[in-house]
Write a protein that holds these residues in place. Sequence first.
Motif, PDB file in Angstrom:
ATOM      1  N   THR A 132      13.014  17.359  35.226  1.00 36.70           N
ATOM      2  CA  THR A 132      12.771  16.251  34.296  1.00 36.70           C
ATOM      3  C   THR A 132      12.305  15.037  35.085  1.00 36.70           C
ATOM      4  O   THR A 132      12.602  14.882  36.275  1.00 36.70           O
ATOM      5  N   HIS A 133      11.554  14.167  34.411  1.00 35.63           N
ATOM      6  CA  HIS A 133      11.143  12.886  34.981  1.00 35.63           C
ATOM      7  C   HIS A 133      11.280  11.834  33.890  1.00 35.63           C
ATOM      8  O   HIS A 133      10.618  11.912  32.858  1.00 35.63           O
ATOM      9  N   GLN A 134      12.172  10.886  34.148  1.00 38.97           N
ATOM     10  CA  GLN A 134      12.459   9.837  33.155  1.00 38.97           C
ATOM     11  C   GLN A 134      12.794  10.448  31.797  1.00 38.97           C
ATOM     12  O   GLN A 134      12.363   9.967  30.753  1.00 38.97           O
ATOM     13  N   GLY A 135      13.566  11.524  31.852  1.00 35.46           N
ATOM     14  CA  GLY A 135      14.033  12.171  30.638  1.00 35.46           C
ATOM     15  C   GLY A 135      13.028  13.091  29.972  1.00 35.46           C
ATOM     16  O   GLY A 135      13.335  13.687  28.933  1.00 35.46           O
ATOM     17  N   LEU A 136      11.833  13.241  30.564  1.00 32.86           N
ATOM     18  CA  LEU A 136      10.795  14.084  29.972  1.00 32.86           C
ATOM     19  C   LEU A 136      10.651  15.378  30.773  1.00 32.86           C
ATOM     20  O   LEU A 136      10.897  15.394  31.984  1.00 32.86           O
ATOM     21  N   PRO A 137      10.237  16.466  30.102  1.00 33.38           N
ATOM     22  CA  PRO A 137      10.092  17.742  30.803  1.00 33.38           C
ATOM     23  C   PRO A 137       9.096  17.637  31.954  1.00 33.38           C
ATOM     24  O   PRO A 137       8.013  17.052  31.816  1.00 33.38           O
ATOM     25  N   THR A 138       9.461  18.191  33.079  1.00 31.51           N
ATOM     26  CA  THR A 138       8.606  18.236  34.259  1.00 31.51           C
ATOM     27  C   THR A 138       8.760  19.611  34.896  1.00 31.51           C
ATOM     28  O   THR A 138       9.819  20.226  34.807  1.00 31.51           O
ATOM     29  N   THR A 139       7.701  20.078  35.502  1.00 31.87           N
ATOM     30  CA  THR A 139       7.732  21.371  36.179  1.00 31.87           C
ATOM     31  C   THR A 139       7.377  21.172  37.649  1.00 31.87           C
ATOM     32  O   THR A 139       6.370  20.541  37.975  1.00 31.87           O
ATOM     33  N   CYS A 140       8.201  21.706  38.511  1.00 28.03           N
ATOM     34  CA  CYS A 140       7.923  21.702  39.948  1.00 28.03           C
ATOM     35  C   CYS A 140       7.321  23.059  40.309  1.00 28.03           C
ATOM     36  O   CYS A 140       7.976  24.092  40.133  1.00 28.03           O
ATOM     37  N   VAL A 141       6.088  23.036  40.752  1.00 28.40           N
ATOM     38  CA  VAL A 141       5.418  24.268  41.160  1.00 28.40           C
ATOM     39  C   VAL A 141       5.584  24.412  42.668  1.00 28.40           C
ATOM     40  O   VAL A 141       4.902  23.741  43.453  1.00 28.40           O
ATOM     41  N   ARG A 142       6.504  25.241  43.083  1.00 30.72           N
ATOM     42  CA  ARG A 142       6.738  25.460  44.520  1.00 30.72           C
ATOM     43  C   ARG A 142       5.843  26.605  44.997  1.00 30.72           C
ATOM     44  O   ARG A 142       5.763  27.641  44.352  1.00 30.72           O
ATOM     45  N   TRP A 143       5.184  26.373  46.115  1.00 36.49           N
ATOM     46  CA  TRP A 143       4.295  27.412  46.634  1.00 36.49           C
ATOM     47  C   TRP A 143       4.546  27.657  48.112  1.00 36.49           C
ATOM     48  O   TRP A 143       4.985  26.776  48.833  1.00 36.49           O
ATOM     49  N   GLU A 144       4.284  28.888  48.508  1.00 36.07           N
ATOM     50  CA  GLU A 144       4.378  29.289  49.900  1.00 36.07           C
ATOM     51  C   GLU A 144       3.123  30.066  50.269  1.00 36.07           C
ATOM     52  O   GLU A 144       2.574  30.801  49.448  1.00 36.07           O
ATOM     53  N   LEU A 145       2.684  29.880  51.500  1.00 36.26           N
ATOM     54  CA  LEU A 145       1.476  30.551  51.973  1.00 36.26           C
ATOM     55  C   LEU A 145       1.711  31.142  53.354  1.00 36.26           C
ATOM     56  O   LEU A 145       2.175  30.449  54.257  1.00 36.26           O
ATOM     57  N   ASP A 146       1.411  32.423  53.474  1.00 34.16           N
ATOM     58  CA  ASP A 146       1.359  33.085  54.776  1.00 34.16           C
ATOM     59  C   ASP A 146      -0.103  33.414  55.055  1.00 34.16           C
ATOM     60  O   ASP A 146      -0.736  34.159  54.294  1.00 34.16           O
ATOM     61  N   LEU A 147      -0.634  32.829  56.124  1.00 36.30           N
ATOM     62  CA  LEU A 147      -2.046  32.994  56.438  1.00 36.30           C
ATOM     63  C   LEU A 147      -2.198  33.538  57.851  1.00 36.30           C
ATOM     64  O   LEU A 147      -1.614  33.005  58.798  1.00 36.30           O
ATOM     65  N   SER A 148      -2.985  34.600  57.980  1.00 35.59           N
ATOM     66  CA  SER A 148      -3.296  35.175  59.295  1.00 35.59           C
ATOM     67  C   SER A 148      -4.806  35.327  59.410  1.00 35.59           C
ATOM     68  O   SER A 148      -5.472  35.748  58.452  1.00 35.59           O
ATOM     69  N   ILE A 149      -5.332  34.967  60.570  1.00 33.40           N
ATOM     70  CA  ILE A 149      -6.762  35.119  60.838  1.00 33.40           C
ATOM     71  C   ILE A 149      -6.934  35.838  62.165  1.00 33.40           C
ATOM     72  O   ILE A 149      -6.372  35.416  63.183  1.00 33.40           O
ATOM     73  N   TRP A 150      -7.678  36.938  62.147  1.00 30.58           N
ATOM     74  CA  TRP A 150      -8.024  37.669  63.362  1.00 30.58           C
ATOM     75  C   TRP A 150      -9.477  37.337  63.718  1.00 30.58           C
ATOM     76  O   TRP A 150     -10.361  37.393  62.848  1.00 30.58           O
ATOM     77  N   ILE A 151      -9.729  36.980  64.967  1.00 31.49           N
ATOM     78  CA  ILE A 151     -11.067  36.628  65.409  1.00 31.49           C
ATOM     79  C   ILE A 151     -11.390  37.367  66.707  1.00 31.49           C
ATOM     80  O   ILE A 151     -10.558  37.448  67.612  1.00 31.49           O
ATOM     81  N   SER A 152     -12.603  37.899  66.770  1.00 30.92           N
ATOM     82  CA  SER A 152     -13.089  38.506  68.003  1.00 30.92           C
ATOM     83  C   SER A 152     -13.826  37.423  68.784  1.00 30.92           C
ATOM     84  O   SER A 152     -14.930  37.008  68.416  1.00 30.92           O
ATOM     85  N   LEU A 153     -13.200  36.927  69.847  1.00 32.45           N
ATOM     86  CA  LEU A 153     -13.740  35.821  70.623  1.00 32.45           C
ATOM     87  C   LEU A 153     -14.733  36.317  71.682  1.00 32.45           C
ATOM     88  O   LEU A 153     -14.635  37.453  72.146  1.00 32.45           O
ATOM     89  N   PRO A 154     -15.675  35.454  72.071  1.00 31.59           N
ATOM     90  CA  PRO A 154     -16.563  35.811  73.188  1.00 31.59           C
ATOM     91  C   PRO A 154     -15.749  36.096  74.449  1.00 31.59           C
ATOM     92  O   PRO A 154     -14.701  35.492  74.675  1.00 31.59           O
ATOM     93  N   LYS A 155     -16.236  36.985  75.260  1.00 36.26           N
ATOM     94  CA  LYS A 155     -15.488  37.417  76.438  1.00 36.26           C
ATOM     95  C   LYS A 155     -15.180  36.266  77.383  1.00 36.26           C
ATOM     96  O   LYS A 155     -14.119  36.221  78.014  1.00 36.26           O
ATOM     97  N   VAL A 156     -16.088  35.265  77.462  1.00 38.38           N
ATOM     98  CA  VAL A 156     -15.873  34.159  78.381  1.00 38.38           C
ATOM     99  C   VAL A 156     -14.616  33.373  78.022  1.00 38.38           C
ATOM    100  O   VAL A 156     -13.921  32.852  78.911  1.00 38.38           O
ATOM    101  N   ILE A 157     -14.283  33.289  76.726  1.00 32.42           N
ATOM    102  CA  ILE A 157     -13.094  32.547  76.306  1.00 32.42           C
ATOM    103  C   ILE A 157     -11.826  33.275  76.722  1.00 32.42           C
ATOM    104  O   ILE A 157     -10.807  32.659  77.050  1.00 32.42           O
TER     105      ILE A 157
END
Length: 208
Positions: A132-157
Amino acid sequence: MLLLSRPSADSLRSCHGQDPQVRCYRSHFSDCMEMRASHAVVARHLDRHDDWFRRCAAPMQVEALDAQTYALTLGRFGNFGFEVEPTIALRLLPGHEGTYAIETVTQPDRDPALAALYDVDFQAGLTLNDDTHQGLPTTCVRWELDLSIWISLPKVITMLPEGLVQSSGDRLLRQIVRQISRRLTWKVQEDFHGSHGLVCPPRRRATF
């Protein structure tokens, strides 16, 4: 109708730990969006993502692949001068008892050259909580994110110290997600409240 599936295990990610040029960067994030409306009103809005998703994701490029799935270009991702601009396909699953999920699916007609360069796993969950907010209905949208990125890097790196390559990539990934998620959170809040004639809560500092 396009048939999109979860990414195959036979992909760039399967090379991680075996190929020294393949690096994996992972992060977990969570936050909350305050929506000044009832749970039911917020749920109906989230279910109509064909109306708001592309609008709120701008300026990121978005293409609808089917009724639930979008191809989204995240922006440039770089490490030591090496850059890619990942595009991923995200499926927005229907809500179930106040919970929602967004998952990565295989992109149709993806360029094999790009598939050998990067791979992305995006797993997000949203939960609607009554408040609630000031006595009025309110919704809390809770979110979670798991992010993975695989990259093939140049050999020099890969000749640089392992810890330096890994920590710089992890730091850059967190920075990019902070920028994307913060902007997207604000835009979703503003779009929802504007489309329902409601006063939008003030922007709040991200928790990450």
